[in-house]
Design a protein around this motif. Structure first.
Motif, PDB file in Angstrom:
ATOM      1  N   HIS A   1      33.929  44.613 -23.141  1.00 41.62           N
ATOM      2  CA  HIS A   1      32.539  44.617 -22.678  1.00 41.62           C
ATOM      3  C   HIS A   1      32.189  43.512 -21.688  1.00 41.62           C
ATOM      4  N   SER A   2      33.010  42.471 -21.566  1.00 37.74           N
ATOM      5  CA  SER A   2      32.574  41.332 -20.754  1.00 37.74           C
ATOM      6  C   SER A   2      33.043  41.462 -19.308  1.00 37.74           C
ATOM      7  N   VAL A   3      32.633  40.509 -18.477  1.00 37.70           N
ATOM      8  CA  VAL A   3      33.084  40.477 -17.088  1.00 37.70           C
ATOM      9  C   VAL A   3      34.604  40.344 -17.011  1.00 37.70           C
TER      10      VAL A   3
ATOM     11  N   PHE B   1      26.177  35.490 -25.654  1.00 37.79           N
ATOM     12  CA  PHE B   1      25.025  35.794 -26.515  1.00 37.79           C
ATOM     13  C   PHE B   1      24.750  37.304 -26.517  1.00 37.79           C
ATOM     14  N   GLU B   2      24.734  37.890 -25.330  1.00 38.29           N
ATOM     15  CA  GLU B   2      24.458  39.331 -25.240  1.00 38.29           C
ATOM     16  C   GLU B   2      25.542  40.157 -25.922  1.00 38.29           C
TER      17      GLU B   2
ATOM     18  N   PHE C   1      36.415  31.828 -18.853  1.00 34.81           N
ATOM     19  CA  PHE C   1      36.142  32.349 -17.509  1.00 34.81           C
ATOM     20  C   PHE C   1      37.366  32.244 -16.606  1.00 34.81           C
ATOM     21  N   ARG C   2      38.306  31.384 -17.000  1.00 30.10           N
ATOM     22  CA  ARG C   2      39.502  31.246 -16.159  1.00 30.10           C
ATOM     23  C   ARG C   2      40.298  32.552 -16.062  1.00 30.10           C
ATOM     24  N   ALA C   3      40.165  33.424 -17.076  1.00 30.53           N
ATOM     25  CA  ALA C   3      40.851  34.711 -16.987  1.00 30.53           C
ATOM     26  C   ALA C   3      40.350  35.488 -15.764  1.00 30.53           C
ATOM     27  N   ARG C   4      39.074  35.330 -15.465  1.00 30.79           N
ATOM     28  CA  ARG C   4      38.500  36.013 -14.296  1.00 30.79           C
ATOM     29  C   ARG C   4      38.876  35.288 -12.999  1.00 30.79           C
ATOM     30  N   ALA C   5      38.697  33.968 -13.007  1.00 33.66           N
ATOM     31  CA  ALA C   5      38.956  33.193 -11.792  1.00 33.66           C
ATOM     32  C   ALA C   5      40.431  33.273 -11.386  1.00 33.66           C
ATOM     33  N   SER C   6      41.315  33.289 -12.371  1.00 31.15           N
ATOM     34  CA  SER C   6      42.746  33.353 -12.053  1.00 31.15           C
ATOM     35  C   SER C   6      43.121  34.694 -11.431  1.00 31.15           C
ATOM     36  N   ALA C   7      42.450  35.747 -11.871  1.00 31.89           N
ATOM     37  CA  ALA C   7      42.715  37.055 -11.276  1.00 31.89           C
ATOM     38  C   ALA C   7      42.207  37.078  -9.828  1.00 31.89           C
TER      39      ALA C   7
END
Lengths: 305, 305
Positions: free
Chosen positions: B181-183, A175-176, B220-226
Motif C-alpha cells: 500500500h505504500s509509496v 499513520f494512514e 524511505f531509502r528503499a524508494r530513493a535507492s530505486a
C-alpha cells in the motif's frame, strides 16, 4: 484585476495543484486550486491541466512566465527536471529548470528541479527545495535544521540558501497505512476526534521520544490498550499520531540546536510537531507554508536561465 | 488408523486451522488443515468448521477431547477464553480453558486462554503461549528470551514454564503494508526474489541493527535507492525485510543473553532471523513450530479442569 498579472507561480503536487497570479510588484492578485495532481495525470494531460488553471487567472493570449515546483518534474510527471545533488546552493535552483512547450499558448513554462542526496543515505525531494529557498529568502541567514511535516516529512540542514543534507521520514503515510489497513484499524474504528485524543497523543509522544528504537513494538500497544483497557478510538488515534511524531523527532533530536526549528507544513500538523518538540526540550517555529513556497518560486524565477 | 485416535489437538489461527489426531501414546496419527480461520467465521459457524475437520480424522460418533489454542478463544472468535495475566505459570494454562458445546457430537471441546500483560506495556497473545509451554516441555529448564517471528512477532521472557514479560513487534504486517500500500510499492513492483535480494537484505539488516531509532527515515531509502541507483525490486524487497528484522532485533538486543535464542515460526523466517541475530553477535536456534504447538497442547490438556 487579471491584466495586472506579471507571472504565474505553481506548486504541483501529487494530489493537487495550486496556482497564483503575481503582479509586477510581487503581490498575489489571484489564485486557483485544482485536483489535477501529478498522480492523476498521464504525461500528455499536463498541458491541458495547466491551461485550465491559467485560464482562471489570466486572459488566454497573455505572454506569461509560469514557474512550477513539485512533482510535475518527476520522472513519472510532465517532463523530468533532473535533481540537483546535495550539498548544493538553492539560489541556483532556476538554472536546473526544464521548459515544456504548451501548444497554442504564449506561456513560458519552467519546471524546477528537485534535490537528491547520494552520500550519507540516498534521498530525494521535489517541492520542498523550493520551500527551503523561500525560507532562506524570508529568514535570511538562518542556519540549522528545518522540519517539514507531512506524508513524507523532510528534515533538512540549511545554511542560508545552501542545503547540506536531508532525510525523509514516512510518518504521515505510516499513520494512514496503519489506520486504514493494519490490525490497529480495529482500535480506530469510530470517532477519531474526541476528549481522549489529547491524552493518547501525549502518551504516544512520550513513548516515541523515550524509546524511538522500539517503534515496531510500541505500535501494537494501540491494539492492546483497546482490548485490555477499553481505550476508545480517539485515544488510540492520538496515541498512534503521537508515537509516530515522537519517534520521528527523537531520531533528529541530536541535530537540533538551541534556535527554534522552523516548521513548514499544514498548520494543524505543525502545531502537533511544535508541541512534541517542546516535550523534547526544543522549540518549534511555525512558518506559513504558502508564504515560503511563493517566496521560493519568486527567488527561483530570478535564476532561471 | 482412525480408531486409534485418543484426542484431537487444534491450532486455530486467524487465517486457517490445523488439527491433529493423537493416539494414546501421544503420537500424531492423522492431520488435517482447513482455511476456516477465525477471521472468516461468524460465531455460529465455528462448530460446523470444527466438525468438518474432526470428520477427516475420526468417526463422527467418537467421544473425544478436542484441545484448541489460538484465535478461536478471542473476543471476536467462538467463545472468549479470558486472558491469563503475565507473569504467570503456563503449566496451569488448561485451568483457564472454556468449553463450548458442539451439538450432535460427543466432543469435549476446550479452548485455551491467551496471555495478557498490563504492567510494563500492555500486550496480548493468543496461541504463542501454547507454543511457549511446548518449548518448556521439550527444552526443560530453559530460561531466557524466546523469539517468535511472524506477522506480529512475539518476544517472551521464559523461566521454565513461567512467562514473566513479553512484547509484540508488528514486523511482518509492516512489511506487507509497505509492500502493498505504500509509496515503496513502486520500488517493489516486479520479481521480489532474485540475485540482488541477499545484498539488499544485508544492507537493510545492518542499517536496522545500527540505527533502530531511525526506522521511519530508513524505510524511505528503499524508494530513493530505486530512483537514484536503479536498485531492482528484489534488492528493495530484501532491504525492506532486512531493515525491519534488524530494527526488531536491535530493540531486543539488550535482553539477549549468551544462550542461543529459540526461534519459533516459519522455517524461512526463522532462518532470516538467525542470520540477523548472528550479525548482532548473538545466536538463534530454530525450533520446529509444529513440534512445540503439539507439545504445548499436550501439556495444557493435562491441566484442564
Amino acid at each position: 484585476m487579471t491584466e495586472t498579472i506579471a507571472w504565474i507561480a505553481v506548486d504541483w503536487g501529487t494530489s493537487n495543484l495550486r496556482a497564483w497570479g503575481i503582479d509586477a510588484g510581487g503581490a498575489v492578485v489571484a489564485s486557483a486550486v485544482s485536483d489535477q495532481g501529478m498522480g492523476k495525470l498521464a504525461r500528455e494531460q499536463f498541458p491541458a491541466a495547466l491551461k485550465a488553471v491559467v485560464n482562471e487567472l489570466a486572459p488566454p493570449d497573455d505572454t506569461l512566465d509560469v514557474v512550477i515546483c513539485g512533482m510535475a518534474g518527476a520522472r513519472q510527471g510532465w517532463l523530468e527536471a533532473p535533481y540537483l545533488e546535495a550539498p548544493t546552493d538553492l539560489s541556483e535552483l532556476g538554472r536546473g529548470a526544464v521548459h515544456p512547450v504548451v501548444e497554442g499558448t504564449r506561456l513560458n513554462v519552467s519546471i524546477l528541479p528537485g534535490v537528491c542526496q547520494r552520500e550519507g543515505g540516498e534521498n530525494v525531494m521535489r517541492g520542498e527545495e523550493t520551500q527551503l529557498l523561500g525560507l532562506a529568502a524570508i529568514s535570511p541567514g538562518y542556519s540549522g535544521l528545518v522540519c517539514m511535516p507531512g506524508t513524507h516529512s523532510k528534515w533538512a540542514d540549511l545554511e542560508g540558501t545552501r542545503i547540506t543534507r536531508f532525510s525523509t521520514a514516512m510518518t504521515g503515510e505510516m499513520f494512514e497505512l496503519l489506520k486504514t489497513h493494519s490490525v490497529l484499524r480495529h482500535s480506530l474504528n469510530g470517532p477519531l476526534e474526541g476528549p481522549e485524543r489529547e491524552h493518547g497523543f501525549q502518551t504516544g509522544a512520550r513513548a516515541g521520544l523515550d524509546h524511538p528504537d522500539m517503534l515496531l513494538g510500541q505500535l501494537f500497544r494501540a491494539r492492546a490498550s483497546a482490548l485490555l483497557s477499553g481505550r476508545p478510538p480517539d485515544w488510540c488515534a492520538g496515541y498512534l499520531s503521537g508515537l509516530l511524531i515522537g519517534t520521528e523527532i527523537a531520531a533528529n533530536r541530536n541535530q537540533i540546536g538551541t534556535d527554534p526549528v522552523p516548521l513548514i507544513g499544514s498548520a494543524t500538523l505543525c502545531g502537533l510537531y511544535a508541541g512534541v518538540l517542546g516535550m523534547a526540550g526544543a522549540t518549534g517555529r511555525v512558518v506559513d507554508s504558502t508564504e515560503v513556497v511563493l517566496a521560493g518560486l519568486k527567488a527561483a524565477r530570478a535564476s532561471i536561465a
